[in-house]
Design an enzyme around this catalytic site. Structure first.
Site, PDB file in Angstrom:
ATOM      1  N   LYS B  45     -58.891 -39.349   1.822  1.00  0.00           N
ATOM      2  CA  LYS B  45     -59.805 -38.353   1.263  1.00  0.00           C
ATOM      3  C   LYS B  45     -60.041 -37.222   2.254  1.00  0.00           C
ATOM      4  CE  LYS B  45     -63.160 -36.854  -1.497  1.00  0.00           C
ATOM      5  NZ  LYS B  45     -62.654 -36.049  -2.617  1.00  0.00           N
ATOM      6  N   ASN B  99     -56.136 -35.751   5.310  1.00  0.00           N
ATOM      7  CA  ASN B  99     -56.375 -34.528   4.540  1.00  0.00           C
ATOM      8  C   ASN B  99     -57.545 -33.766   5.172  1.00  0.00           C
ATOM      9  OD1 ASN B  99     -57.795 -33.085   2.097  1.00  0.00           O
ATOM     10  ND2 ASN B  99     -55.710 -33.514   1.412  1.00  0.00           N
ATOM     11  N   CYS B 130     -58.404 -26.709  -2.482  1.00  0.00           N
ATOM     12  CA  CYS B 130     -59.380 -27.426  -3.287  1.00  0.00           C
ATOM     13  C   CYS B 130     -60.180 -26.442  -4.138  1.00  0.00           C
ATOM     14  CB  CYS B 130     -60.328 -28.231  -2.416  1.00  0.00           C
ATOM     15  SG  CYS B 130     -61.527 -29.119  -3.417  1.00  0.00           S
ATOM     16  N   THR B 193     -54.943 -29.566  -7.899  1.00  0.00           N
ATOM     17  CA  THR B 193     -55.311 -29.484  -9.321  1.00  0.00           C
ATOM     18  C   THR B 193     -55.342 -28.051  -9.852  1.00  0.00           C
ATOM     19  OG1 THR B 193     -57.608 -29.499  -8.618  1.00  0.00           O
ATOM     20  CG2 THR B 193     -56.650 -31.606  -9.244  1.00  0.00           C
ATOM     21  N   GLY B 217     -53.498 -35.351 -13.570  1.00  0.00           N
ATOM     22  CA  GLY B 217     -52.985 -36.329 -14.524  1.00  0.00           C
ATOM     23  C   GLY B 217     -51.723 -35.862 -15.233  1.00  0.00           C
TER      24      GLY B 217
HETATM   25  C1  LIG Z   1     -61.038 -37.393  -8.167  1.00  0.00           C
HETATM   26  C2  LIG Z   1     -60.065 -36.567  -7.372  1.00  0.00           C
HETATM   27  C3  LIG Z   1     -60.381 -36.212  -6.059  1.00  0.00           C
HETATM   28  C4  LIG Z   1     -59.489 -35.443  -5.310  1.00  0.00           C
HETATM   29  N1  LIG Z   1     -59.801 -35.137  -4.016  1.00  0.00           N
HETATM   30  C5  LIG Z   1     -58.900 -34.449  -3.257  1.00  0.00           C
HETATM   31  C6  LIG Z   1     -59.146 -34.189  -1.889  1.00  0.00           C
HETATM   32  O1  LIG Z   1     -60.158 -34.606  -1.318  1.00  0.00           O
HETATM   33  N2  LIG Z   1     -58.224 -33.482  -1.179  1.00  0.00           N
HETATM   34  C7  LIG Z   1     -57.080 -33.019  -1.765  1.00  0.00           C
HETATM   35  O2  LIG Z   1     -56.281 -32.385  -1.097  1.00  0.00           O
HETATM   36  N3  LIG Z   1     -56.808 -33.274  -3.059  1.00  0.00           N
HETATM   37  C8  LIG Z   1     -57.694 -33.972  -3.818  1.00  0.00           C
HETATM   38  N4  LIG Z   1     -57.385 -34.246  -5.131  1.00  0.00           N
HETATM   39  C9  LIG Z   1     -56.112 -33.774  -5.701  1.00  0.00           C
HETATM   40  C10 LIG Z   1     -55.046 -34.878  -5.687  1.00  0.00           C
HETATM   41  O3  LIG Z   1     -54.762 -35.276  -4.358  1.00  0.00           O
HETATM   42  C11 LIG Z   1     -53.756 -34.394  -6.374  1.00  0.00           C
HETATM   43  O4  LIG Z   1     -53.257 -33.280  -5.666  1.00  0.00           O
HETATM   44  C12 LIG Z   1     -53.965 -33.992  -7.806  1.00  0.00           C
HETATM   45  O5  LIG Z   1     -54.925 -34.819  -8.417  1.00  0.00           O
HETATM   46  C13 LIG Z   1     -52.679 -34.014  -8.633  1.00  0.00           C
HETATM   47  O6  LIG Z   1     -52.114 -35.292  -8.696  1.00  0.00           O
HETATM   48  P1  LIG Z   1     -52.371 -36.333  -9.910  1.00  0.00           P
HETATM   49  O7  LIG Z   1     -52.094 -35.608 -11.169  1.00  0.00           O
HETATM   50  O8  LIG Z   1     -51.457 -37.471  -9.634  1.00  0.00           O
HETATM   51  O9  LIG Z   1     -53.812 -36.727  -9.829  1.00  0.00           O
HETATM   52  C14 LIG Z   1     -58.280 -35.007  -5.891  1.00  0.00           C
HETATM   53  C15 LIG Z   1     -57.969 -35.377  -7.210  1.00  0.00           C
HETATM   54  C16 LIG Z   1     -58.839 -36.156  -7.953  1.00  0.00           C
HETATM   55  C17 LIG Z   1     -58.468 -36.520  -9.372  1.00  0.00           C
END
Ligand SMILES: Cc1cc2nc3c(=O)[nH]c(=O)nc-3n(C[C@H](O)[C@H](O)[C@H](O)COP(=O)(O)O)c2cc1C
Ligand SMILES: Cc1cc2nc3c(=O)[nH]c(=O)nc-3n(C[C@H](O)[C@H](O)[C@H](O)COP(=O)(O)OP(=O)(O)OC[C@H]3O[C@@H](n4cnc5c(N)ncnc54)[C@H](O)[C@@H]3O)c2cc1C
Ligand SMILES: Cc1cc2nc3c(=O)[nH]c(=O)nc-3n(C[C@H](O)[C@H](O)[C@H](O)COP(=O)(O)OP(=O)(O)OC[C@H]3O[C@@H](n4cnc5c(N)ncnc54)[C@H](O)[C@@H]3O)c2cc1C
Ligand SMILES: Cc1cc2nc3c(=O)[nH]c(=O)nc-3n(C[C@H](O)[C@H](O)[C@H](O)COP(=O)(O)O)c2cc1C
Ligand code: FES
Ligand code: FES
Lengths: 255, 304, 304, 255
Positions: B45, B99, B130, B193, B217
């Site tokens: 995280k 991270n 972010c 995201t 997702g």
């Molecule tokens: C609940 C949640 C918390 C996240 N927290 C971080 C974070 O602290 N740092 C970061 O770089 N990305 C964070 N992300 C992004 C994910 O690391 C990832 O880049 C993004 O969700 C796309 O991948 P996925 O579709 O497999 O979830 C977070 C995503 C989610 C869903």
């Protein structure tokens, strides 16, 4: 231990308007430890709906390896859940969270529930009664058509019902009933909408109480920080409803 | 024997699969479910200098084949992460990718400098993307010059290789990738995201307290795949790809598009065993496709 | 009586629901299924000066809760559209919004000038955002200055109000919206598709012959809603919102976010009766929510 | 007329390895006009999978208001379709496209099918036989385990089977059989993979032939331009497989 298990639906019944009682079977039940724990359910083998749905354990039976949930079919996920039939599989993650501490009640306990917060109080009441503790149930519902388990709770102790529209029992909220009842209990346990939990805490500032909270969840196991609440302990203290709760001692959670 | 090992700057991966940052906490919860040493790596995280409490709740909302989150970088702060979380993770035989987040260049530099000295931190992932922090964060990832300078500043202090995590909310992701390459980045992780929103049709109000959140997702996989493809063709940096990975074929797709390793985010919430399951299925699937190693698959789509 | 009527520049809509461009051809096929006069308006397929054959096939691919398309602006050309398609559409009591595309400013000006003289064309939708044509198209929608100038040029020749269709593939959609507002646009339509890609995990090849395609459908709704919300708060232009609308609550969400009308694209393929179904359900849903007209709902989320 | 109808599953059976025969009932069958038409099916009430799946009509019975499809459970959508049970609903859009022109055959016809291109030839053969036309069936499959309807075709006329691995009938492709057969027919009808259609056209340049094409589809009704092919008519001419086809005269479509 938390498991992800493909359980089997034993029965599904609509016990009140859009309120379903669902019993499933599998080894995961062996790990259930206390009333008030919940499970995280994947309602369909599809990416839509994507997330699991948290549902409380309403009762469990380790011998039969079965547990029962009671839920309201409301949105996309719970409506799909309501389509499950006996024999269908169900992807369950659990048991999750910490339940109600039954050992905290000495002689007499108030169990105060609202709507779909009522179900976990049933297993709790059975457990308390099993320890010889007198239970009084104060349960609030929207209207008569949404009332469930009244007879079952009556078997376990005094049971008072409030409905918002007055179509059954006292008109209004559970607090209307609480105002009329004696304060001769030593602990209370409550589950329901946050506003109700707040009201209950206000009603009994001097009593020992345990409240079960709801929050939108991601993982359900404590990893994603979706379900946090601040606490009264300090400016920087927080809890996660899914893994530190969902049950907390009254006065701890800032909701 | 199908070889799953992948070698990247700072990282000797047993296999190319790792949980994505923010979707795995600091590993404690998943460690109760399986042995973390199975994983290729762990992206922990986001860590900031000071502890953060993040945004008000609700912080998550479901969308069609996806979810929105606005956690807001909640974390115990540099001291907490280094003191307790990373130390605890040392029991596992798995490289950690830390991270790093912040609102100013100084924040990033401070965290990068210190956290990169932890013995099990083998690489940094600089989160310039972010969408859930109000200042800083998002602009670092959308302006090439700012991204380049931040990369340089972090590289100057880090004891381990530096990966920059790119935001998909840009007109031209290749220009950002090239800028961080110029800035000396050792690799890229992508995508973070997409900025999105959900309303409650009953009340008309945003479901997420923060109003907007980051979309993740399976819904975003096509966008992620396209961006990995573009960036891998136009830069020389290794990429850890992510966005919507939920099964072994998704991982295959990201490797084919040009990623050297694959991170799994949201899918951990749906299936907490998704990472070990993909790792288990990968050798058989590679074999079926006629490949002797995961490495051979990387960038396959470019060669066709 | 719930009032569904919406008044926009050039458009007196019976109701705020219309099929989105490219998802309804020129109406002929859907006219076999229901009376097109029920619709608020019709956005016809993009028209270019000359006939176009578009991209090679496969042109579509399914994704999680979405689809990719790379049709590539196939259309019979200005003459064909004006001569036969628009004339045929005159039998219906429904305003037509003509979608205008091209690769140079001259192309856009030529089509806009001529097609705006058709008696049933009540507004133009300038497609500066199609991701599926190799030159022109996409850059018009990603650079504010270029977008402003194109708007001015088209406004100068059009006999009807001009709506500009925005691309979501940008860092800052508000800046593009403001630029076209300065350029004299009468309204905005948004969003077009997100650029995405799908690979075949077996072969590693892109499924779409054109390699990349535009992502549409429920998957993109959170992104679309967020952009409509941002643009409607920061410009004064009316917006026709779209992106993933598939049922009456989706339409409610777009109006709440600040759109004055709502277009339905991909959902027509899933349920060819989706537009009349939403129109039928809208009055009851508005009534349930306590609104006497569709108009009252517009921008509701801003007021909370 | 094209309808979108919630039809009812009458039966579903696996008739060869991962090949399913699915019969459904509803008024939509009344509008079926010719063998070779297809329907567009929504396999789940979810956004994932999102798009409909095009499947040919293998046979229909207007009196019973039933029609039958035969499909291979391969990807996400067809695997979900294979889970449907008698009594389940099925969202069907159809009938779509133009079928085979039975009136074009005079005395004797060759019906040449490959894999999941075989099903529409069954209704076609019945229709041709009904008109007193002799039919010869040349059908290609991957292997023995994928062969279906061999007996049914045999009832209607001479039937030759080729399998790629030689596990049943002739080893190789349908063209291996065609080379051995006389050219004493007046029309041929073919459905299968594009490469097979090409080979068949090459084999009989002088004969009247009708080919059924496949393309990835969006709408299935002619509105989205997903399923186009160029034609031999001119540089700028094109057809849409869904609404102009799927059946075209040999020599027209550039695939
Ligand atoms: C609940 C949640 C918390 C996240 N927290 C971080 C974070 O602290 N740092 C970061 O770089 N990305 C964070 N992300 C992004 C994910 O690391 C990832 O880049 C993004 O969700 C796309 O991948 P996925 O579709 O497999 O979830 C977070 C995503 C989610 C869903
Ligand atoms: C610990 C816990 C125990 C619960 N126990 C029960 C129970 O025993 N019986 C019961 O009927 N309900 C219970 N709930 C509420 C239940 O989780 C929601 O009603 C359910 O998730 C709604 O899903 P949906 O698909 O119907 O709604 P949708 O609107 O489709 O849900 C969309 C998203 O929002 C989430 N969500 C919506 N409402 C809630 C809510 N009230 N709490 C948490 N998440 C929500 C969903 O999980 C999903 O991620 C419990 C919630 C928690 C947190
Ligand atoms: C006119 C027509 C008639 C057909 N008749 C039959 C039949 O009778 N029996 C049968 O088994 N199959 C038939 N097909 C092929 C069938 O449509 C595909 O096998 C099916 O769509 C695959 O879906 P899936 O969910 O299994 O695969 P997925 O890979 O999940 O499909 C993803 C997407 O690609 C599309 N797609 C994949 N393969 C094909 C294909 N070969 N043709 C067109 N679209 C495809 C799907 O429709 C979907 O949109 C026909 C196709 C067409 C065009
Ligand atoms: C098959 C297809 C063709 C399209 N063609 C056009 C077009 O010609 N012009 C245009 O402006 N947008 C076109 N679009 C974009 C849609 O009009 C719409 O902006 C987009 O699909 C998002 O809406 P949806 O999610 O409801 O489909 C097309 C979309 C699809 C799926
Ligand atoms: S739901 Fe993820 S931490 Fe509680
Ligand atoms: S599938 Fe839409 S035109 Fe054929």
């Amino acid at each position: 231990m938390i498991r992800q298990q493909h359980m089997t639906v034993v029965s599904q019944q609509e016990i009140a308007h859009r309120i379903f009682e669902l019993t499933v079977e599998g080894d995961l039940v062996n790990d259930m430890m206390a009333p008030g724990q919940f499970v995280h359910i994947r309602v369909a083998d599809s990416y839509e709906p994507l997330l699991r749905r948290p549902i409380s354990v309403a009762s469990y039976d380790k011998e039969k390896r079965q547990f029962t949930m009671i839920y309201r079919a409301e949105g996309r996920g719970t409506n799909l859940l309501a389509e499950k039939r006996p024999g269908d599989g169900l992807d369950v993650l659990g048991p999750l969270g910490n339940g109600f501490p039954v050992e905290e009640a000495a002689k007499k306990a108030y169990l105060i529930g609202g709507g779909i917060g009522v179900p976990p109080l049933y297993e709790l009441s059975k457990a308390l009664n099993g320890r010889g503790i007198e239970t009084v149930h104060i349960l609030g519902f929207e209207s008569k058509s949404a009332v469930f388990y009244e007879a079952k709770f009556k078997e376990l102790g005094d049971t008072h019902i409030a409905t918002v529209d007055g179509s059954h029992g006292t008109e209004g909220f559970v607090t209307h009933i609480l105002n009329e009842l004696p304060k001769d209990f030593d602990a209370y346990f409550s589950c329901g909408p946050t506003a109700m939990l707040e009201a209950v805490q206000w009603a009994y500032p001097e009593k020992k109480g345990f409240l079960s909270y709801e929050q939108r969840m991601g993982c359900g196991i404590g990893a994603c920080f979706a379900c946090v609440c601040r606490t009264t302990k300090s400016e920087t203290d927080y809890i996660k409803v899914c893994s530190d709760g969902p049950v907390f001692r009254a006065g701890v959670v800032i909701s | 024997m199908t070889n799953l090992a992948i070698k990247l700057p700072g990282l000797e991966l047993k296999n190319p699969i790792m949980p994505a940052s923010g979707c795995f906490g600091f590993g404690k919860e998943y460690a109760k479910l399986y042995d973390l040493s199975q994983l290729g790596a762990i992206m922990i995280k986001a860590t900031t200098v000071e502890m953060r409490l993040g945004n008000p709740t609700p912080r998550v909302a479901e969308t069609a084949s996806g979810m929105l989150n606005a956690i807001g970088l909640q974390n115990p702060g540099l001291e907490g992460v280094m003191g307790s979380e990373l130390t605890w993770l040392e029991q596992f035989d798995v490289p950690i990718i830390a991270n790093v987040a912040g609102t100013t260049t100084e924040d990033y530099v401070e965290v990068a400098k210190q956290i990169s000295t932890s013995p099990n931190v083998h690489a940094l992932e600089i989160n310039i993307s972010c969408p859930n922090v109000k200042q800083g964060g998002i602009t670092f990832g959308t302006d090439p010059d700012v991204a380049r300078e931040l990369t340089q500043a972090v590289k100057a202090v880090s004891s381990v290789p530096v990966y920059i995590k790119l935001s998909p909310n840009v007109t031209n992701i290749v220009s950002i990738a090239k800028a961080v390459e110029e800035g000396g980045a050792d690799g890229i992780t992508m995508i973070n995201t997409l900025l999105g929103m959900r309303l409650d049709p009953k009340t008309g109000r945003p479901v997420i307290a923060n109003i907007t959140g980051g979309l993740s997702g399976p819904a975003i996989k096509p966008v992620a795949l396209r961006m990995v493809y573009e960036v891998s063709r136009q830069t020389d940096l290794p990429i850890i790809g992510m966005g919507g990975v939920a099964d072994v074929d998704d991982a295959i797709d990201f490797l084919s598009a040009g990623a050297s390793a694959v991170a799994v985010g949201t899918a951990n919430f749906v299936n907490p065993f998704v990472c070990p399951e993909i790792i288990e299925k990968l050798p058989e699937r590679l074999h079926e496709l006629g490949f002797g190693s995961a490495e051979e698959l990387i960038g396959r789509s470019h060669r066709l």
